[in-house]
Enzyme design. Structure first.
Site, mmCIF file in Angstrom:
data_model
loop_
_atom_site.group_PDB
_atom_site.id
_atom_site.type_symbol
_atom_site.label_atom_id
_atom_site.label_comp_id
_atom_site.label_asym_id
_atom_site.label_seq_id
_atom_site.Cartn_x
_atom_site.Cartn_y
_atom_site.Cartn_z
ATOM 1 N N LYS A 68 -0.706 -9.775 3.465
ATOM 2 C CA LYS A 68 0.078 -9.201 4.562
ATOM 3 C C LYS A 68 -0.766 -8.178 5.291
ATOM 4 C CE LYS A 68 3.198 -5.905 4.040
ATOM 5 N NZ LYS A 68 2.684 -4.908 5.030
ATOM 6 N N GLU A 121 -0.747 -5.423 8.894
ATOM 7 C CA GLU A 121 0.050 -4.771 9.923
ATOM 8 C C GLU A 121 -0.543 -5.020 11.305
ATOM 9 O OE1 GLU A 121 0.555 -0.618 9.094
ATOM 10 O OE2 GLU A 121 1.339 -0.963 7.077
ATOM 11 N N ASP A 162 -0.845 -6.749 -0.101
ATOM 12 C CA ASP A 162 -1.049 -5.967 1.122
ATOM 13 C C ASP A 162 -2.532 -5.753 1.394
ATOM 14 O OD1 ASP A 162 0.391 -4.926 3.197
ATOM 15 O OD2 ASP A 162 1.180 -3.208 2.096
ATOM 16 N N GLU A 199 10.021 -4.074 10.371
ATOM 17 C CA GLU A 199 10.347 -2.799 9.730
ATOM 18 C C GLU A 199 10.871 -1.781 10.739
ATOM 19 O OE1 GLU A 199 8.547 0.670 6.761
ATOM 20 O OE2 GLU A 199 7.362 -1.132 7.175
ATOM 21 N N ASP A 245 0.825 -1.206 0.000
ATOM 22 C CA ASP A 245 0.000 0.000 0.000
ATOM 23 C C ASP A 245 0.864 1.261 0.000
ATOM 24 O OD1 ASP A 245 0.921 -0.091 2.594
ATOM 25 O OD2 ASP A 245 -1.060 -0.199 3.530
ATOM 26 N N SER A 246 2.194 1.086 0.022
ATOM 27 C CA SER A 246 3.093 2.225 -0.179
ATOM 28 C C SER A 246 2.921 2.836 -1.560
ATOM 29 C CB SER A 246 4.550 1.794 0.005
ATOM 30 O OG SER A 246 4.868 0.684 -0.824
#
Length: 278
Positions: free
Chosen positions: A117, A119, A87, A186, A48-49
């Site tokens: 993935k 968070e 993501d 990270e 999502d970056s």
């Protein structure tokens, strides 16, 4: 065409057990994915970056599920021999286990990725368990979690004091117990990442987490010098491609203004009755 063999979840676990390092990168489109597929890199994250790198929104928050699926589908087509991680965007899994499973289902079915993935550590363990129980592999993500950037107070290294480091270790153990097949670490101190990597039995893939992680990640736009808005300390430029691309555009401009492009070599010169021939 690449002749490499696509990795599986079991391959990454075997790499950990055998002490074999591996790499992954972030990209968002068919063409870049094709370049990765021709390389030795084993894994792509469609992150999502893209909110920072592709759409220019300055954060990951505006990225929707439909947007991420669109990009995952393109990457999967471009890199059939590379393991692809999809993501889960902000707001698509934090409401309930049911929402998380529905989101993961869409990413896998419509995007075609090999896993998802998300968070979060111990607090997200129930979401991870629900998705895994639905038959979908999950990579967890702890440390600096960009979707929580407002809560974290900015892009800052996590785990610089013992209490936060202890929580990161507890998070790693929690997501492992919940069934995650790997963890993204990270932006954390080298020693913290080392202890986590040595403590859990599943692969730990680092980005800004030091040399002791099982795998290493860099964004393709970062490592090639294409993205200029931000350069974290952990980013190494393995190439400088931005200026050559600017130079190519300027050369195209100069040729056009000078009238030296396109020459007959780059033109269609078929004879058409009633029309001039060059």
């Amino acid at each position: 065409m690449s002749d490499k063999k696509k990795c599986t979840v079991k391959d990454f676990q075997r790499y950990k057990e055998e002490g074999q390092k591996w790499t992954w990168t972030i990209c968002y489109d068919y063409t870049f994915a094709g370049i990765v597929d021709e390389s030795k890199t084993e894994m792509i994250l469609v992150g999502d970056s893209l909110g920072n790198v592709i759409t220019g929104d300055g954060s990951t928050i505006p990225v929707t599920l439909d947007i991420i699926i669109h990009h995952i589908r393109s990457v999967v087509k471009g890199a059939p021999n590379t393991f692809v991680v999809g993501d889960m965007p902000f707001g698509t899994y934090n409401v309930s286990n049911e929402q998380a499973v529905m989101t993961a289902n869409r990413i896998m079915q419509e995007g075609g990725s090999d896993c998802v993935k998300l968070e979060g550590g111990a607090k997200m363990a129930p979401r991870i368990r629900a998705i895994v129980d639905a038959g979908i592999p999950v990579m967890a993500h702890i440390g600096l979690t960009p979707q929580s950037i407002s809560q974290l107070g900015g892009f800052k290294v996590q785990g610089k004091d013992s209490s936060v480091a202890d929580q990161l270790l507890a998070d790693a153990l929690a997501v492992e117990a919940a069934g995650a097949f790997a963890i993204c670490l990270e932006c954390m101190p080298v020693g913290v990442a080392k202890k986590i990597t040595e403590t859990v039995k599943i692969p730990c893939c680092g980005i800004g987490a030091g040399i002791y992680c099982d795998g290493q990640e860099l964004n393709m736009y970062d490592m090639t010098g294409l993205f200029k808005d931000l350069k974290p300390k952990f980013v190494k430029h393995y190439a400088e491609l931005r200026q050559p691309m600017v130079d190519a555009l300027n050369a195209f401009y100069d040729d056009t203004v000078a009238g030296t492009f396109p020459t007959p070599e780059y033109s269609y010169n078929a004879k058409v009755e009633g029309y001039p021939v060059d």
